[in-house]
Design a protein around this motif. Sequence first.
Motif, mmCIF file in Angstrom:
data_model
loop_
_atom_site.group_PDB
_atom_site.id
_atom_site.type_symbol
_atom_site.label_atom_id
_atom_site.label_comp_id
_atom_site.label_asym_id
_atom_site.label_seq_id
_atom_site.Cartn_x
_atom_site.Cartn_y
_atom_site.Cartn_z
ATOM 1 N N PRO C 83 -1.512 14.877 -2.966
ATOM 2 C CA PRO C 83 -1.369 14.634 -1.530
ATOM 3 C C PRO C 83 -1.501 15.943 -0.766
ATOM 4 C CG PRO C 83 0.760 14.646 -2.579
ATOM 5 C CD PRO C 83 -0.244 14.771 -3.673
ATOM 6 N N THR C 84 -1.723 15.862 0.523
ATOM 7 C CA THR C 84 -1.900 17.064 1.348
ATOM 8 C C THR C 84 -0.704 18.005 1.237
ATOM 9 O OG1 THR C 84 -3.115 15.682 2.850
ATOM 10 C CG2 THR C 84 -2.457 17.813 3.677
ATOM 11 N N GLU C 85 0.462 17.423 1.065
ATOM 12 C CA GLU C 85 1.675 18.235 0.951
ATOM 13 C C GLU C 85 1.562 19.256 -0.169
ATOM 14 O OE1 GLU C 85 1.582 15.137 1.605
ATOM 15 O OE2 GLU C 85 2.847 14.821 3.358
ATOM 16 N N THR C 86 0.925 18.871 -1.261
ATOM 17 C CA THR C 86 0.776 19.809 -2.370
ATOM 18 C C THR C 86 -0.039 21.015 -1.936
ATOM 19 O OG1 THR C 86 0.780 17.900 -3.818
ATOM 20 C CG2 THR C 86 0.117 19.980 -4.791
ATOM 21 N N CYS C 87 -1.116 20.762 -1.201
ATOM 22 C CA CYS C 87 -1.936 21.874 -0.708
ATOM 23 C C CYS C 87 -1.114 22.756 0.220
ATOM 24 C CB CYS C 87 -3.146 21.369 0.061
ATOM 25 S SG CYS C 87 -4.061 20.083 -0.761
ATOM 26 N N MET C 88 -0.357 22.068 1.091
ATOM 27 C CA MET C 88 0.376 22.796 2.109
ATOM 28 C C MET C 88 1.535 23.602 1.539
ATOM 29 S SD MET C 88 -1.242 22.488 4.841
ATOM 30 C CE MET C 88 -0.266 22.871 6.296
ATOM 31 N N SER C 89 1.923 23.280 0.320
ATOM 32 C CA SER C 89 3.036 24.052 -0.244
ATOM 33 C C SER C 89 2.650 25.525 -0.340
ATOM 34 C CB SER C 89 3.453 23.486 -1.597
ATOM 35 O OG SER C 89 2.364 23.529 -2.473
ATOM 36 N N CYS C 90 1.370 25.823 -0.506
ATOM 37 C CA CYS C 90 0.943 27.214 -0.429
ATOM 38 C C CYS C 90 0.301 27.507 0.926
ATOM 39 C CB CYS C 90 -0.077 27.533 -1.500
ATOM 40 S SG CYS C 90 0.593 27.425 -3.144
ATOM 41 N N HIS C 91 -0.525 26.591 1.359
ATOM 42 C CA HIS C 91 -1.361 26.910 2.512
ATOM 43 C C HIS C 91 -0.626 26.807 3.839
ATOM 44 C CE1 HIS C 91 -4.921 27.877 0.345
ATOM 45 N NE2 HIS C 91 -4.812 26.767 -0.372
ATOM 46 N N SER C 92 0.632 26.531 3.805
ATOM 47 C CA SER C 92 1.404 26.712 5.032
ATOM 48 C C SER C 92 1.788 28.178 5.157
ATOM 49 C CB SER C 92 2.641 25.824 4.997
ATOM 50 O OG SER C 92 3.399 26.159 3.859
ATOM 51 N N GLN C 93 1.620 28.932 4.045
ATOM 52 C CA GLN C 93 1.971 30.344 4.054
ATOM 53 C C GLN C 93 0.738 31.243 4.023
ATOM 54 O OE1 GLN C 93 5.253 31.011 4.325
ATOM 55 N NE2 GLN C 93 5.558 28.787 4.270
ATOM 56 N N ILE C 94 -0.244 30.872 3.205
ATOM 57 C CA ILE C 94 -1.412 31.747 3.107
ATOM 58 C C ILE C 94 -2.651 31.039 3.650
ATOM 59 C CG2 ILE C 94 -0.655 33.219 1.210
ATOM 60 C CD1 ILE C 94 -2.123 31.287 -0.651
ATOM 61 N N TRP C 95 -3.585 31.826 4.107
ATOM 62 C CA TRP C 95 -4.829 31.315 4.691
ATOM 63 C C TRP C 95 -4.535 30.293 5.787
ATOM 64 C CZ3 TRP C 95 -8.940 34.047 3.560
ATOM 65 C CH2 TRP C 95 -8.995 34.703 2.319
ATOM 66 N N THR C 96 -3.504 30.563 6.545
ATOM 67 C CA THR C 96 -3.111 29.571 7.537
ATOM 68 C C THR C 96 -4.110 29.443 8.667
ATOM 69 O OG1 THR C 96 -1.745 31.288 8.470
ATOM 70 C CG2 THR C 96 -0.626 29.559 7.180
ATOM 71 N N ASN C 97 -5.001 30.451 8.815
ATOM 72 C CA ASN C 97 -5.961 30.346 9.913
ATOM 73 C C ASN C 97 -7.362 30.051 9.449
ATOM 74 O OD1 ASN C 97 -4.186 30.752 11.997
ATOM 75 N ND2 ASN C 97 -4.127 32.966 11.569
ATOM 76 N N SER C 98 -7.540 29.906 8.136
ATOM 77 C CA SER C 98 -8.898 29.726 7.621
ATOM 78 C C SER C 98 -9.519 28.464 8.201
ATOM 79 C CB SER C 98 -8.857 29.625 6.107
ATOM 80 O OG SER C 98 -10.058 29.063 5.647
#
Lengths: 478, 129, 244
Positions: C83-98
Motif C-alpha cells: 500500500p502507499t503507506e509502505t512507500c511513505m514510511s520512507c518517502h515522507s522523510q526522504i525525497w519529499t520533493n521529488s
Amino acid sequence: MSAREKLNDDLILGKHTFRTINDKVNNVVLNQNSHTIPWAVCFMVGFMLLQLMGLVILWLLYRGIGIWGVNNPSMWGWDIINFVWWIGIGHAGTLISAILLLLKQSWRNSINRFAEAMTLFAVACAGLFPLLHTGRPYMAYWMFPYPNVLAMTPNFRSPLLWDVFAISTYATVSAVFWFLGLIPDLASLRDKSKNPIFKGIFGALAMGWRGAASHWQRYESAYIMLAGLSTPLVLSVHSIVSFDFAVANLPGWHVTLFPPYFVAGAVYAGFAMVLTLAIPVRAWYNMKDFITMRHIDWMAKVMLATGLIVFYGYLCEGFFSWYSGNVFEIDMMRFRMFGPYGWAYWMLILCNGIVPQFLWFPKIRTNLVALFIICQFVSLGMWLERFVIITVSLTRDFLPSSWGYFTPTIYDIGMFVGTVGQFTFLMFGFLRVLPMINNFEMKELLYRMTGRGHHHGHTAHALEPDLAGHTAGDGEEH
Amino acid sequence: MRRFNFLNYTDHTEEPYAVTMLARNPNVTMRARGVMEKCTYCVQRISAARIEAKKEGRPIKDGEVVSACQQACPTKSITFGDMNDPKSEIAKVKKQPQNYILLEELNTKPRTTYLTRLRNPNPKLGKES
Amino acid sequence: MAQIFHPRANILAKFSLILLATGPLLLLLIGTGVSRASYNTKVGMVADQPVPFSHEHHVSELGIDCRYCHSNVENSAHATVPPTETCMSCHSQIWTNSPLLEPVRQSYKTNTPIKWAQVNKVPEFVYFNHSIHIKRGLNCNICHGSVQQMQLASKGKAFFMVWCLNCHRNPEKFVNDPDKVFSIYEKGLKGTDHEYADLLPEERDILNSGEHTRTPEELAKGEAWVKKFGIKKKQLADCWICHR
Ligand code: SF4
C-alpha cells in the motif's frame, strides 16, 4: 427376359473409339452448354442450403452448441448421427477406388472418379460435426500432439482421439489418391481446351504430365501404392468410429459386433449414395454408354450383400441382448422396439431390412426409378440406424433418473440440411469443372476390350477374365 | 453429475470480469462455454487445507476439509474425508453394512458411495421411521 | 501444340511441391516461435508504471528485504503489492520533493491506491500460492528473474505450463532450504565488502539470472529436501494442484 439381358451389358456400350470417349468425357467440362437445367437447379439449391448452414454455424459459434437439441442426458444428438452417417457414405468411394482396384475389377473404371469425389465431399461434411461439437472449435488444434507450451499431449486412450487421426488420415489419403488419378485427365483437358486461362489452370494442375512411358510407369506404381494405403482405411475408419460407441459401457453400445457391422453399413450407405448420384447424372449427361446397366446392377448387388450383413447385425443385437441375460441390455432392446423411439426402430427395420430385399429381383435392379427409391430408403435407414443407436442408448441408460427424451431444434435440422446442400454444391461444382469419368482408364479399358494388346503386357492379362460381359463371376444370373 | 457448458452461462465479456468472478466463488474458475463441469469434490477447499497443512509440516487432519455440500446439508447426510486413512470418519462410514456403490458391477470404482435407507420389514417391531 | 508454360515453370512446380510438404511444418515452426517470443510472453518488457520504481536501487543498493514491501509472500497466496503507506514510511522523510514521487504523495493525500501495472500474472484458471513455494525454498528469482537487478520491473520468465511442470514433475531440481530464500540477497548486496561473498555457485546463478542446472550432488540434496518436506511427487503434477 429383357431385364436380364441388360445385366449382360458390356462395360462400354455403343461404338466407341478413343476419340469419342475422350470427347464425351471432356466435353462436359469444356463445353459449358452441356450443362442443363437440372445442373443449375441442383447447384443453386445446394448453394442456398450451404448459405443456410453458414448462418447456422455463425449463430452456433456465437451462442454455443446449446442451440442444438443436445443436452443432458442426450449429449450426442443429430450432430454425431450426421457425422457417422456422412463418414459412412464416404466409404463406398474408397472401396471402389482402392479395393476394387486391387481386386482388378474393371467395372470400377467409370464410377471411381465421382465416387472418390463423393468420398471427399462426404468427409468434408462429416468433419464439420465433431469439430463444432467440441464446443470450442477454435481449440481444435489441441487434439493433435504438437509440441506445446502446456506440456500436454492428448489422451491416447480415448477413441475420440483415434477418430481424429482416423479421419484426418482418411481425408488426406483420399484427397491425394483422387488428385493423383486426375493428373492424366487434367493433362488431356489441358491439351483439348481452347481457352488459354483454362489451359493454364489445367496445365498447372497436370503438373507437367506428358504421357511419357516413364510418367505412366511412375504413375501406376504410385497409384497402386496409394490403393494399398487406402485399403485398410476402408475398414479402419468406420471401425474406429464404431469404437466411439463400443468402448463406452452404455447398454446398446458396448458390443464387439459394432466394427464389422458399422463397416458393412458404411459401404451399404455409400453405394446407395453413389447410385443416387449416378442414376440421374448418367441420364442428364448422357453417360449411359459408360455407366451401363451392368454397373448399376453390380452396385445394387453390393448394396444387397452389405445390406444383408447389416440386417444380420440387427438380428445379432437382438439375440445378444437376450442371450446376455443382462437386465440393462434386455431392456435396451425393449426400449428400442417399444420405447418412445419405437417408430424409429421399426422404420429402420423397414428401410434396411425389408426394402432392400427387393434387390433380389433383376427386374427391380434394372428399374432405375425403383432402384433410386430404394436408395433413398437405404440412406434414410442408415441415418435412422445411428439415430436409434445414439439416442435410445443415451436417453435410456442404467438409471431411470437420467432418462430423457431428445428433440432436435431447427438448428439441428439446419445443420443437416446444410451439409446436404454443401455436398450437392460441391458435387455439382465438381461435375462442371473436372472430368466425372476416368477418361484414360476408360480408354485403357476399351483398348483391352477390343482385344488389342491381348498378348502384350502382363497387366492386360491379369485384368482379362472379368472384362466385358463374359465373366465367370456372374454365373448365378444365367 | 456432470454437465457440459453448452452455452456461455458466464459472460466472459461482462466487465469487469474480476468482479463477476468475485461475485461467484473467487476460488473456483468460472468455466467458459465448451468446457465440462463436474463435481470437483471441492478441490479449492482441499487445496487450501493441503497447503496449510504442508506449511505446518503435518498431514491433513480428518474433518479439516468440509465440502460445500456437506457444510450446507442440514441433516448431515454427507460425509467427506480421506478414504485411505482407516481411522477417518469416512472410512468408518464406508465400513457400515448399509454402504453401497451405485452400479458397482460396471467397475467404474466411484468414490461417492451411498448408505441405504434403514427399513423395518417387520411392522410388529415398531413403526417405520 | 504450343507450349503453355515456359520451362522455368518447372522450378515453380517443384518449389510448390516442396512447399506443400514443408509448408505445414514451417507454419508449425512459425507458430511455436511466435508463441514463445517475448512479443507474446512479455518477458523482459517493461510495463508502463505510474512511478518509475527501481527494484535495483531499493534492493541491491539500499538492501531492503523483499518482504518489507511484499509483506504477505510468506503467509498467503498472494505476494501483495504494498500500500502507499509502505512507500511513505520512507518517502515522507526522504525525497519529499521529488517530482517523480508526486503520484505517491497524491495517492497518500487522497487515500486512493496507486494503480500499478501488474507485471507477473498467471491466467485466472491457475491458482498459484506464493507461501507454499517460499516454504519449499524456492527463491523469488527462480520465477521472477533477477528482480534485484531490474531498474524497472519486467517479467522474468514466461509462465508457460510446461515451465511450471518442469518443477512440479521433478521438484528435486529446485526445492531448497527455506531459510535461505531471502538471505542470499543480503550476500549479494552491491558496493559492500561482502558483495557475492561466500555464495554457493547455485545461489550465485539464482541471484544473477534465476537459472541454474543442478549438479548431481545438488540434486541429491534436492532429493533429501523432497523427502524431508514429504512431497508426493506423483500428486504434484496433477491438474487439481493448480487448477480448480
Ligand atoms: S459442493 Fe459437493 S457436489 Fe459440489 S463440488 Fe463440492 S463436493 Fe462436489
